[in-house]
Design an enzyme around this catalytic site. Structure first.
Site, mmCIF file in Angstrom:
data_model
loop_
_atom_site.group_PDB
_atom_site.id
_atom_site.type_symbol
_atom_site.label_atom_id
_atom_site.label_comp_id
_atom_site.label_asym_id
_atom_site.label_seq_id
_atom_site.Cartn_x
_atom_site.Cartn_y
_atom_site.Cartn_z
ATOM 1 N N ARG A 21 0.845 -1.206 0.000
ATOM 2 C CA ARG A 21 0.000 0.000 0.000
ATOM 3 C C ARG A 21 0.878 1.253 0.000
ATOM 4 O O ARG A 21 2.075 1.185 0.279
ATOM 5 C CB ARG A 21 -0.900 0.024 1.243
ATOM 6 C CG ARG A 21 -1.948 -1.063 1.242
ATOM 7 C CD ARG A 21 -2.882 -0.975 2.424
ATOM 8 N NE ARG A 21 -2.273 -1.454 3.659
ATOM 9 C CZ ARG A 21 -2.218 -0.748 4.786
ATOM 10 N NH1 ARG A 21 -2.730 0.472 4.836
ATOM 11 N NH2 ARG A 21 -1.659 -1.256 5.872
ATOM 12 N N SER A 156 11.100 10.133 8.142
ATOM 13 C CA SER A 156 9.954 11.038 8.211
ATOM 14 C C SER A 156 10.414 12.399 8.727
ATOM 15 O O SER A 156 11.447 12.495 9.411
ATOM 16 C CB SER A 156 8.914 10.478 9.191
ATOM 17 O OG SER A 156 7.913 11.430 9.462
ATOM 18 N N TYR A 169 7.069 6.976 17.633
ATOM 19 C CA TYR A 169 7.266 7.138 16.187
ATOM 20 C C TYR A 169 8.405 8.124 15.912
ATOM 21 O O TYR A 169 9.294 7.856 15.099
ATOM 22 C CB TYR A 169 5.955 7.639 15.563
ATOM 23 C CG TYR A 169 5.967 7.745 14.054
ATOM 24 C CD1 TYR A 169 5.705 6.631 13.248
ATOM 25 C CD2 TYR A 169 6.210 8.958 13.413
ATOM 26 C CE1 TYR A 169 5.705 6.729 11.857
ATOM 27 C CE2 TYR A 169 6.210 9.067 12.029
ATOM 28 C CZ TYR A 169 5.948 7.950 11.262
ATOM 29 O OH TYR A 169 5.945 8.050 9.883
ATOM 30 N N LYS A 173 12.028 7.208 14.110
ATOM 31 C CA LYS A 173 12.443 7.864 12.859
ATOM 32 C C LYS A 173 13.746 8.634 13.062
ATOM 33 O O LYS A 173 14.582 8.690 12.161
ATOM 34 C CB LYS A 173 11.333 8.777 12.342
ATOM 35 C CG LYS A 173 10.074 8.036 11.899
ATOM 36 C CD LYS A 173 10.344 7.080 10.750
ATOM 37 C CE LYS A 173 9.079 6.438 10.199
ATOM 38 N NZ LYS A 173 9.340 5.481 9.121
ATOM 39 N N TYR A 214 -4.565 18.076 8.336
ATOM 40 C CA TYR A 214 -3.464 18.485 7.451
ATOM 41 C C TYR A 214 -3.962 19.333 6.279
ATOM 42 O O TYR A 214 -3.242 20.221 5.816
ATOM 43 C CB TYR A 214 -2.682 17.263 6.956
ATOM 44 C CG TYR A 214 -1.766 16.684 8.014
ATOM 45 C CD1 TYR A 214 -0.905 17.504 8.747
ATOM 46 C CD2 TYR A 214 -1.747 15.327 8.292
ATOM 47 C CE1 TYR A 214 -0.064 16.979 9.729
ATOM 48 C CE2 TYR A 214 -0.905 14.791 9.266
ATOM 49 C CZ TYR A 214 -0.070 15.618 9.979
ATOM 50 O OH TYR A 214 0.763 15.100 10.938
HETATM 51 P P1 NAP Z 1 0.624 2.822 4.978
HETATM 52 O O1 NAP Z 1 -0.188 3.340 3.846
HETATM 53 O O2 NAP Z 1 0.008 2.673 6.309
HETATM 54 O O3 NAP Z 1 1.265 1.411 4.515
HETATM 55 C C1 NAP Z 1 2.072 0.717 5.424
HETATM 56 C C2 NAP Z 1 2.712 -0.465 4.732
HETATM 57 O O4 NAP Z 1 3.608 -1.096 5.682
HETATM 58 C C3 NAP Z 1 1.713 -1.541 4.315
HETATM 59 O O5 NAP Z 1 2.193 -2.130 3.131
HETATM 60 C C4 NAP Z 1 1.772 -2.542 5.478
HETATM 61 O O6 NAP Z 1 1.426 -3.873 5.101
HETATM 62 C C5 NAP Z 1 3.237 -2.471 5.821
HETATM 63 N N1 NAP Z 1 3.553 -2.903 7.176
HETATM 64 C C6 NAP Z 1 3.063 -2.446 8.358
HETATM 65 N N2 NAP Z 1 3.619 -3.100 9.394
HETATM 66 C C7 NAP Z 1 4.495 -3.989 8.864
HETATM 67 C C8 NAP Z 1 5.356 -4.972 9.401
HETATM 68 N N3 NAP Z 1 5.449 -5.168 10.728
HETATM 69 N N4 NAP Z 1 6.102 -5.723 8.548
HETATM 70 C C9 NAP Z 1 6.022 -5.537 7.207
HETATM 71 N N5 NAP Z 1 5.218 -4.618 6.637
HETATM 72 C C10 NAP Z 1 4.460 -3.866 7.453
HETATM 73 O O7 NAP Z 1 1.908 3.728 5.216
HETATM 74 P P2 NAP Z 1 2.615 4.834 4.288
HETATM 75 O O8 NAP Z 1 1.997 6.145 4.563
HETATM 76 O O9 NAP Z 1 2.718 4.359 2.889
HETATM 77 O O10 NAP Z 1 4.059 4.882 4.981
HETATM 78 C C11 NAP Z 1 5.166 4.156 4.482
HETATM 79 C C12 NAP Z 1 6.411 4.614 5.219
HETATM 80 O O11 NAP Z 1 6.590 6.025 5.040
HETATM 81 C C13 NAP Z 1 6.350 4.397 6.736
HETATM 82 O O12 NAP Z 1 7.617 4.031 7.212
HETATM 83 C C14 NAP Z 1 5.976 5.762 7.279
HETATM 84 O O13 NAP Z 1 6.411 5.958 8.586
HETATM 85 C C15 NAP Z 1 6.702 6.650 6.298
HETATM 86 N N6 NAP Z 1 6.174 8.018 6.212
HETATM 87 C C16 NAP Z 1 4.869 8.238 5.856
HETATM 88 C C17 NAP Z 1 4.401 9.534 5.779
HETATM 89 C C18 NAP Z 1 2.988 9.866 5.397
HETATM 90 O O14 NAP Z 1 2.612 11.048 5.518
HETATM 91 N N7 NAP Z 1 2.196 8.927 4.924
HETATM 92 C C19 NAP Z 1 5.254 10.605 6.066
HETATM 93 C C20 NAP Z 1 6.562 10.345 6.415
HETATM 94 C C21 NAP Z 1 7.014 9.039 6.485
HETATM 95 P P3 NAP Z 1 -0.142 -4.389 5.090
HETATM 96 O O15 NAP Z 1 -0.782 -3.784 3.862
HETATM 97 O O16 NAP Z 1 -0.049 -5.875 5.003
HETATM 98 O O17 NAP Z 1 -0.769 -3.881 6.340
#
Ligand code: NAP
Length: 265
Positions: A21, A156, A169, A173, A214
């Protein structure tokens, strides 16, 4: 049979954690479009991971869904094994999987249970998966089968911007920055480069519950570039880092945040 198949494909191979995702999905598609074979890691959403594999297949990329909890040692080994078994090589690891702080509790109410879950997934997992991937890459290099490796950590803006309701968190990070420097220093002479990408506010399932908050903050000027980031914004940065555009850079933090990191008066 498997070996014959491996030799038939010379495509470089990447593991992308949390690729079912959001940001990880976009990274997997970006790498697939650049000719990579991709290990599409997910935690529990098998259906979403299959859809990513199907999308990769449509653009001609080889891909495999692999269920693994990055917080588990056995599961991490399974990810590296999958790359070697399916592709016979490992060129890139993207540590993207991450979870937000459970319940977004004020730090005075934060629990050890929440801390362990977040730190296991967001810091311990990436650290030890990097260790496994680096060892594998070094072995391939010694055998003359890998010219260059790349480790990319998705951290992040929370690595340096305080949210008192997501202490675990933020701390995880922040730890990723040091982790990036450590691996970058240790692996530089082996042509394995290590980078950190620091995304800002990105549209995904993770930020869906705080969308309105946001929307308002961005409209009020939270970021100089007044829009949400898209997963593809982060993916394009990854796509550039795996080329040799930044061949003389390692340990570098790249901001993909609409300018959020700029201090203003
Ligand atoms: P997301 O939409 O919630 O997707 C999370 C993904 O991580 C999913 O594919 C999920 O798998 C997987 N996952 C969760 N726990 C896991 C585990 N224990 N082992 C393996 N896979 C796991 O998150 P996102 O927004 O794309 O974020 C991705 C990364 O970017 C994260 O590290 C987040 O901290 C970072 N980030 C995000 C933002 C933001 O604004 N969105 C900003 C800064 C940094 P399932 O589908 O199977 O649940």
């Amino acid at each position: 049979m498997l070996l014959t198949y491996q030799r038939m494909s010379n495509a470089p191979a990447a593991i992308v954690t949390g690729a079912s995702r959001g940001i990880g999905r976009a990274i997997a598609l970006e790498l697939g479009s650049r000719g990579y074979s991709v290990i599409v890691n997910y935690h529990s959403n098998a259906q979403a991971a299959s859809e990513v594999v199907a999308a990769l297949s449509e653009i001609g990329a080889r891909a495999w869904p692999v269920a693994a909890d990055v917080g588990s040692a056995d599961d991490r080994q399974r990810l590296v094994d999958a790359a070697m078994q399916q592709c016979g090589r490992l060129d890139v690891l993207v540590n993207n999987a991450g979870i937000t702080s459970p319940g977004r509790k004020d730090l005075l109410d934060a629990t050890e249970e929440g801390w362990d879950r977040v730190l296991d997934t967001n810091l311990k997992g990436p650290f030890f998966l990097s260790q496994l991937a680096a060892r594998q890459m070094l072995e391939l290099r010694q055998a003359g089968e890998l010219e260059r490796g790349t480790l990319i950590n998705i951290s992040s803006i929370s690595a340096y911007a305080v949210s008192t309701n997501r202490a675990d968190y933020c701390i995880a990070k922040a730890g990723m920055e040091m982790m990036t420097w450590l691996y970058a220093d240790r692996l530089a002479t082996d042509q394995i480069h290590v980078y950190e990408i620091c995304p800002g506010v990105i549209s995904s399932d993770m930020t869906a519950p705080v969308r309105e908050k946001y929307d308002q903050q961005i409209a009020d000027g939270l970021t100089p570039i007044r829009r949400w980031g898209e997963p593809e914004d982060v993916a394009k940065a990854v796509g550039t880092l795996v080329t040799d555009t930044f061949a003389f850079s390692t340990g570098q933090r790249f901001h993909v945040d609409g300018g959020f990191h700029i201090r203003r008066l």
